[in-house]
Design a protein around this motif. Structure first.
Motif, PDB file in Angstrom:
ATOM      1  N   ALA A  54       0.854   4.108   5.337  1.00  0.00           N
ATOM      2  CA  ALA A  54       1.063   3.068   4.332  1.00  0.00           C
ATOM      3  C   ALA A  54       1.356   1.713   4.997  1.00  0.00           C
ATOM      4  O   ALA A  54       0.843   0.672   4.579  1.00  0.00           O
ATOM      5  CB  ALA A  54       2.206   3.454   3.400  1.00  0.00           C
ATOM      6  N   ASP A  80       5.876   9.170  -2.407  1.00  0.00           N
ATOM      7  CA  ASP A  80       5.063   8.584  -1.350  1.00  0.00           C
ATOM      8  C   ASP A  80       5.853   7.553  -0.550  1.00  0.00           C
ATOM      9  O   ASP A  80       6.830   6.968  -1.016  1.00  0.00           O
ATOM     10  CB  ASP A  80       3.838   7.889  -1.945  1.00  0.00           C
ATOM     11  CG  ASP A  80       2.783   8.890  -2.404  1.00  0.00           C
ATOM     12  OD1 ASP A  80       2.827  10.034  -1.916  1.00  0.00           O
ATOM     13  OD2 ASP A  80       1.956   8.526  -3.245  1.00  0.00           O
ATOM     14  N   ARG A 105       9.419   4.346  -2.749  1.00  0.00           N
ATOM     15  CA  ARG A 105       8.985   3.343  -3.716  1.00  0.00           C
ATOM     16  C   ARG A 105      10.122   2.415  -4.133  1.00  0.00           C
ATOM     17  O   ARG A 105       9.964   1.188  -4.148  1.00  0.00           O
ATOM     18  CB  ARG A 105       8.385   4.033  -4.947  1.00  0.00           C
ATOM     19  CG  ARG A 105       7.767   3.062  -5.963  1.00  0.00           C
ATOM     20  CD  ARG A 105       7.086   3.853  -7.075  1.00  0.00           C
ATOM     21  NE  ARG A 105       6.300   2.987  -7.940  1.00  0.00           N
ATOM     22  CZ  ARG A 105       6.776   2.384  -9.022  1.00  0.00           C
ATOM     23  NH1 ARG A 105       8.042   2.548  -9.361  1.00  0.00           N
ATOM     24  NH2 ARG A 105       5.988   1.626  -9.769  1.00  0.00           N
ATOM     25  N   ASP A 150      -2.936   5.953  -1.299  1.00  0.00           N
ATOM     26  CA  ASP A 150      -4.122   5.131  -1.475  1.00  0.00           C
ATOM     27  C   ASP A 150      -5.368   5.874  -1.019  1.00  0.00           C
ATOM     28  O   ASP A 150      -5.430   6.414   0.081  1.00  0.00           O
ATOM     29  CB  ASP A 150      -4.003   3.830  -0.660  1.00  0.00           C
ATOM     30  CG  ASP A 150      -3.030   2.873  -1.311  1.00  0.00           C
ATOM     31  OD1 ASP A 150      -2.587   3.170  -2.431  1.00  0.00           O
ATOM     32  OD2 ASP A 150      -2.735   1.840  -0.698  1.00  0.00           O
ATOM     33  N   ALA A 204       0.864  -1.182   0.000  1.00  0.00           N
ATOM     34  CA  ALA A 204       0.000   0.000   0.000  1.00  0.00           C
ATOM     35  C   ALA A 204       0.900   1.230   0.000  1.00  0.00           C
ATOM     36  O   ALA A 204       2.098   1.138   0.253  1.00  0.00           O
ATOM     37  CB  ALA A 204      -0.919  -0.004   1.223  1.00  0.00           C
ATOM     38  N   ARG A 205       0.306   2.390  -0.278  1.00  0.00           N
ATOM     39  CA  ARG A 205       1.082   3.629  -0.211  1.00  0.00           C
ATOM     40  C   ARG A 205       0.230   4.733   0.397  1.00  0.00           C
ATOM     41  O   ARG A 205      -0.988   4.642   0.463  1.00  0.00           O
ATOM     42  CB  ARG A 205       1.600   4.032  -1.592  1.00  0.00           C
ATOM     43  CG  ARG A 205       0.559   4.490  -2.602  1.00  0.00           C
ATOM     44  CD  ARG A 205       1.252   4.894  -3.908  1.00  0.00           C
ATOM     45  NE  ARG A 205       0.309   5.266  -4.957  1.00  0.00           N
ATOM     46  CZ  ARG A 205      -0.123   6.508  -5.162  1.00  0.00           C
ATOM     47  NH1 ARG A 205       0.289   7.471  -4.371  1.00  0.00           N
ATOM     48  NH2 ARG A 205      -0.977   6.763  -6.142  1.00  0.00           N
ATOM     49  N   TYR A 215       5.741   3.905   0.817  1.00  0.00           N
ATOM     50  CA  TYR A 215       5.097   2.642   0.498  1.00  0.00           C
ATOM     51  C   TYR A 215       5.188   1.724   1.714  1.00  0.00           C
ATOM     52  O   TYR A 215       6.219   1.670   2.389  1.00  0.00           O
ATOM     53  CB  TYR A 215       5.761   1.963  -0.701  1.00  0.00           C
ATOM     54  CG  TYR A 215       5.254   2.463  -2.036  1.00  0.00           C
ATOM     55  CD1 TYR A 215       4.523   1.637  -2.874  1.00  0.00           C
ATOM     56  CD2 TYR A 215       5.485   3.775  -2.431  1.00  0.00           C
ATOM     57  CE1 TYR A 215       4.042   2.097  -4.093  1.00  0.00           C
ATOM     58  CE2 TYR A 215       5.014   4.247  -3.640  1.00  0.00           C
ATOM     59  CZ  TYR A 215       4.292   3.402  -4.468  1.00  0.00           C
ATOM     60  OH  TYR A 215       3.822   3.859  -5.657  1.00  0.00           O
ATOM     61  N   ALA A 225       3.727   9.331  -6.882  1.00  0.00           N
ATOM     62  CA  ALA A 225       4.004   7.984  -6.372  1.00  0.00           C
ATOM     63  C   ALA A 225       5.439   7.834  -5.933  1.00  0.00           C
ATOM     64  O   ALA A 225       5.743   7.148  -4.968  1.00  0.00           O
ATOM     65  CB  ALA A 225       3.661   6.949  -7.451  1.00  0.00           C
ATOM     66  N   CYS A 227      -1.969   1.780  -6.415  1.00  0.00           N
ATOM     67  CA  CYS A 227      -0.610   1.332  -6.075  1.00  0.00           C
ATOM     68  C   CYS A 227      -0.107   0.440  -7.205  1.00  0.00           C
ATOM     69  O   CYS A 227      -0.084  -0.785  -7.074  1.00  0.00           O
ATOM     70  CB  CYS A 227      -0.626   0.587  -4.742  1.00  0.00           C
ATOM     71  SG  CYS A 227       1.000   0.196  -4.091  1.00  0.00           S
TER      72      CYS A 227
END
Length: 926
Positions: free
Chosen positions: A250, A165, A186, A154, A150-151, A167, A162, A207
């Motif tokens: 996350a 973010d 990530r 979400d 998940a991140r 994760y 992304a 994600c």
């Protein structure tokens, strides 16, 4: 229709059944209902002793499991049907999983004899690659992870960044209760995902993941499970303070979804044995991405030869607990020097105490898989034999504690203290369960005499009845005078008195006929019937009591799951430490030393803080060969070492062995070397071998550049970088330029300790331009046109890769080899010279390091030797023009030397340096 679509097409209720749903038989209607409820799997529907599937699912089962496709007829039509036996389902389930199917087991949850009408059925277990718990479907030596990603984005804006973010990644091993969670950016999260390699993956909304280098089953799961509030509620059942377990939204979403899916797979029940939810930071371990793990052949080999991985060399573990722990340690070596030294102290203490090692191995070899045992106990799937296996393992704990009593290591002392002897659990199981119980727990014979007074009374009643029956035969023979009279029992008619036909006239009046056979009649008496009823009532009551008592004992053991898992954890560590000691003693490994942290500064301290290995060996290759040539490695911190030499001479082996020594040291093991002084690395990067990714649209060169990009962006001054032939997939000029630029960047900008194997001999000039760039080469001896690879490393660059000779060894046709030699020997054209000048190097002619200053001009062997001694082998290589001048004006002394060398037996010439020198001179003269 692709394979994934074909699999999805057999999920859910068959459309042809739904079309006539109101007219289906009750059983088929029940099957259709369960298929609708579990539309993400093939439903296997228990009918007596078989799991059955119908319609499209039946065709898939028949095709995959290679069983007969039959049919079932009723008023609505003819339905394709295929089934697998309940008692032998594991092998068929494994085939379905391997084919990519998810399977839902719909079992009879009601006794068919007690059911009034249709037997009630329910899906009790979802079987997928990440949720298997059946021992026959599990690898005893490997963890089987279910993963969730998940991140922070979400549920938010789809155009969120992304890359920026956090994760979250969580993995759960449902078979053992292990649960790990981490969070990172990530790139780092994806690396950790590759390292843990879960068998199945559920992915949060928004994600998107790239193509992964492993092939997990990606399973769709309800997005609500990734909601922060829902995830917190799920996690709260396992950790009363969720915020103490996770550090980001996350991470919370990932671990909550992973646990929710695990519960769903196990019939929506909480996994009470998941008591070890552990958060970790990937930076707490030596980072080995999937490329490095694959290139170093830690677990999988490109060779078909058995035992050709580091794991197989080290795997002397005595139990499944240790084998899984060894894999975990290899995947995640330490970067905390204090923890590394603690492991090394423990290994050294066990190396010095052969008796303790032998005792530990003997006791640990009797240890069952406690982690999976206690998981089965908690899931209420353990039978009586499992409980006895648990007791057998716990009985070894006092003996293991005794074996550790004399060892000198703080870590071993801590592990000894953590070995709870669990006397209460041992005594409970020992008192309750017979020593050799049957596998079935519902048919009696499980609970030991003396454990329960009521059970003893009921058993006494049944036994008294059986004793009365056993004496009945003698009494009736005496009463009737029929010596052949027998008393027996069968499941259908119960107890009977059998009389042969010739004696029927002597049967007493109180005998009542029960069964007529060809040669005899069977009877019973009112008293026998009364005793039979009494025995059967007592036996049934005893069986029911035993089952209830067993379930109570199992539940009591389950309450101690955390204590049992702690013991399992300690036993696993002990088995790995003992294994590392056994391997070290058997293979003459040495304890590595680590530099102090302060030595990471620049200057003279940096040279001392580098990688210094004396007589290092490749742990896998040396086991596969009768003789292995050890080699040193002296790599100052931040240096770039260019490794040249012939094909097949050992360059790749050398680079890998340096990395494996470092990895094994940070695992906490001794290393294959005479000695080793090492830094604590943060990452190991590899760019070794050539491969393409056709499906992903990447050529070999593009893959190579992608791997190089990853290294140049992420390596640090504490990293080890292995590069093998950068720039091969393009023109020579472009490839050399890329290789030179990468070398300079790693040296000037990154400062990572680098080993760079190359056939670009012009690249070796970098050692002249930059301090901290060095040349090494692998030596070879040429005699009568044949090359012998000596697999020995020496200072300075090599001048030849012996490609033509290697082609000859590989079996290339002789005409091709001869033509290649002709082309190699052709004089250099003006264009060649111009290209050489453009790259800053004219070429080399020596077979080894090249000639020292003055050798070509003086033309004597003595001058060559003097130059070699003064320059310690690191000298400038003469240009091709200089070499040509030396050879086009013959010198009588050189001709004499050439003749002498041609007659010399180089194989018997020592020392090795002289052999290399003479070989190089001979090659030049020829």
């Amino acid at each position: 229709m692709n394979a994934d679509a074909q699999r999805e097409a057999v999920y859910g209720a068959p459309p042809e059944m739904l079309a006539v749903r109101d007219d289906l038989t009750p059983m088929l209607s029940q099957y259709a209902d369960l298929c609708e409820e579990h539309d993400d799997a093939v439903v296997l529907f228990q009918v007596g002793d078989f799991y059955e599937a119908f319609c499209g699912a039946a065709e898939a089962v028949a095709r995959t499991c290679e069983v007969t496709l039959t049919q079932r007829e009723d008023s609505t039509g003819t339905w394709p049907m295929a089934g697998i036996p309940v008692d032998n389902a594991a092998g068929y389930l494994e085939r379905l999983l391997d084919a990519g199917y998810r399977v839902a087991l719909a079992e009879q949850v009601e006794d068919a004899e007690e059911a009034s009408g249709l037997v009630d059925r329910a899906v009790t277990q979802l079987i997928t690659p990440g949720t298997v718990v059946d021992e026959e479907l599990l690898d005893a030596g490997r963890a089987t992870y279910l993963g969730a990603v998940a991140r922070d984005g979400d549920g938010g804006s789809s155009d969120s960044d992304a890359e920026g973010d956090t994760y979250g990644l969580a993995v759960v091993d449902i078979s053992t209760g292990e649960c790990l969670v981490t969070g990172a950016d990530r790139a780092l999260a994806l690396e950790e995902l590759e390292r843990l390699a879960p068998a199945e993956l559920v992915v949060g909304p928004d994600c998107d993941l790239p193509n992964l280098p492993f092939d997990p089953m990606e399973t769709p799961f309800e997005p609500e499970a990734f909601d922060a509030d829902a995830a917190r509620e799920t996690l709260s059942a396992y950790a009363p303070r969720p915020d103490a377990v996770v550090e980001s939204a996350a991470e919370l979403r990932a671990v909550g979804a992973a646990l929710a899916y695990a519960e769903y797979a196990q019939g929506d029940s909480q996994l009470a044995y998941v008591t070890r939810i552990t958060r970790f930071d990937p930076r707490e371990f030596l980072q080995l991405d999937a490329t490095a793990i694959r290139s170093l052949e830690l677990f999988e080999s490109r060779s078909a030869r058995a035992g050709s991985t580091l794991f197989s060399v080290l795997d002397e573990t005595a139990c499944a607990l240790g084998r899984r722990r060894l894999e975990a340690w290899l995947r995640r070596p330490l970067v905390d020097r204090e923890r590394i030294e603690a492991r090394l102290d423990a290994v050294e203490a066990l190396c010095d105490d052969a008796l303790a090692r032998a005792d530990l191995r003997e006791h640990l070899s009797s240890v069952y898989d406690l982690e999976r045992l206690v998981a089965r106990v908690s899931r209420e799937r353990a039978d009586a034999r499992d409980l006895r296996s648990l007791k057998t393992t716990l009985d070894r704990v006092p003996e293991i504690r005794d074996a550790l009593a004399g060892t000198d290591s703080d870590l071993l002392a801590d592990l000894r203290d953590s070995l709870d002897e669990l006397e209460d659990v041992r005594d409970l199981v020992g008192d309750a369960v017979v020593s050799d119980p049957p596998q079935e727990i519902t048919e009696g014979g499980v609970i030991a005499d003396g454990f329960d007074a009521e059970l003893d009374d009921v058993r006494g009643t049944a036994e008294a009845g059986r004793e009365w029956v056993s004496n009945l035969e003698a009494r009736e023979q005496e009463r009737t005078g029929i010596d052949s009279l027998e008393v027996g029992y069968n499941q259908v008619h119960g107890y009977y008195i059998e009389v042969t036909n010739p004696n029927l006239d002597r049967v007493p009046d109180d005998y009542q006929r029960r069964q007529t056979l060809k040669n005899s009649e069977r009877f019973y008496t009112p008293e026998l019937k009364e005793r039979e009823d009494e025995i059967l009532r007592a036996s049934d009551r005893a069986d029911a009591l035993e089952y209830d008592l067993f379930c109570e004992v199992r539940a009591d053991v389950a309450t101690e799951s955390a204590r049992i898992q702690a013991v399992a954890d300690a036993l696993a560590d002990l088995d790995v430490l003992r294994t590392l000691a056994d391997v070290a003693v058997a293979n003459d490994y040495a304890r590595p030393e680590f530099h102090a942290d302060a030595a990471s500064s620049a200057g003279p301290a940096a040279e001392n803080a580098g990688i210094h290995i004396d007589a290092g060996r490749h742990p896998v290759v040396e086991r596969a060969q009768d003789e292995f040539v050890p080699n040193p490695a002296d790599l100052p911190r931040g240096s770039v070492t260019l490794v040249t030499g012939p094909n097949m001479s050992g360059k790749s082996t050398y680079m890998r062995q340096v990395a494996l020594v470092c990895v094994l040291a940070q695992v906490g093991g001794f290393v294959p070397a005479a000695s080793a002084r090492l830094p604590v690395l943060d990452r190991v990067f590899t760019r070794i071998g050539a491969s393409d990714d056709i499906a992903g649209g990447q050529s070999t060169f593009m893959r190579e550049m992608s791997e190089l990009t990853e290294i140049l962006h992420n390596a640090t001054g504490d990293s080890l970088v292995l590069l093998d032939e950068v720039g091969r997939g393009t023109s020579t000029a472009d490839g050399l330029a890329i290789a030179r630029a990468a070398t300079e960047f790693l040296h000037d900008e990154v400062g990572a300790t680098t080993l760079f194997a190359t056939h670009y001999h012009d690249l070796t000039d970098a050692a002249d331009d930059r301090e901290g760039v060095f040349n090494l080469h692998f030596t070879a001896a040429r005699r009568d046109g044949e090359v012998t690879f000596l697999h020995s490393v020496a200072d300075g660059p090599s001048s030849s890769s012996y490609g033509v000779e290697v082609a000859q060894l590989a079996g290339v046709p002789a005409s091709v080899v001869e033509r290649a030699r002709t082309l190699v020997d052709e004089p250099e054209t003006d264009a060649d010279a111009e290209r050489a000048a453009d790259t800053g190097r004219d070429g080399v002619v020596a077979a080894g390091n090249g000639e020292p200053d003055g050798a070509a001009e003086d033309g004597t062997l003595a001058a060559y030797v003097d130059g070699l001694e003064n320059g310690h082998g690191q000298t400038e290589t003469p240009s091709r023009a200089t070499a040509t001048a030396a050879t086009t004006e013959p010198n009588p002394e050189l001709e004499a030397v050439a003749e002498a060398l041609r007659e010399a037996d180089l194989v018997d010439t020592t020392p090795l340096e002289a052999l290399n020198l003479l070989s190089e001179l001979k090659g030049r003269l020829e």
